[in-house]
Design a protein around this motif. Structure first.
Motif, PDB file in Angstrom:
ATOM      1  N   ALA A  24       0.837  -1.214   0.000  1.00 24.99           N
ATOM      2  CA  ALA A  24       0.000   0.000   0.000  1.00 24.99           C
ATOM      3  C   ALA A  24       0.866   1.256   0.000  1.00 24.99           C
ATOM      4  N   GLY A  25       1.955   1.215   0.778  1.00 25.54           N
ATOM      5  CA  GLY A  25       2.868   2.360   0.813  1.00 25.54           C
ATOM      6  C   GLY A  25       3.518   2.604  -0.543  1.00 25.54           C
ATOM      7  N   CYS A  26       3.955   1.548  -1.186  1.00 23.85           N
ATOM      8  CA  CYS A  26       4.542   1.685  -2.530  1.00 23.85           C
ATOM      9  C   CYS A  26       3.510   2.197  -3.520  1.00 23.85           C
ATOM     10  N   GLY A  27       2.293   1.710  -3.413  1.00 28.19           N
ATOM     11  CA  GLY A  27       1.221   2.170  -4.287  1.00 28.19           C
ATOM     12  C   GLY A  27       0.931   3.651  -4.120  1.00 28.19           C
TER      13      GLY A  27
END
Length: 88
Positions: A81-84
């Motif tokens: 989610a953080g990378c997204g």
């Protein structure tokens, strides 16, 4: 907004480390433990780095299954989610 998020991350990870330490102390004393669902809930709210740090620091819940798998899954989802978020 960024300052608020950073404050949350510091606070939830500090709380998570504290709760892992308390659970370890309760295990040593033979008293009532903190439910694993509570510890995983803290990780889910953003405390997964603190959970991994506490596991290593206190050598607590390092081989416990399915706890370890569930914690890894939470961390993987958060990382994804953080990378997204960074990509958008």
């Amino acid at each position: 907004m960024i300052a608020l998020v950073l404050c949350w991350i510091v606070a939830i990870n500090g709380w998570t480390v504290l709760r892992f330490w308390q659970d370890k102390q309760r295990a040593i004393a033979g008293s009532r433990r903190i439910p694993e669902a509570n510890l995983l809930g803290l990780a889910l709210m953003g405390g997964s780095p603190g959970a991994f740090a506490a596991r290593k620091l206190f050598r607590h819940k390092t081989r416990k299954e399915p706890f370890s798998t569930e914690l890894m899954l939470i961390a993987a989802i958060q990382l994804g989610a953080g990378c997204g978020l960074l990509l958008f």
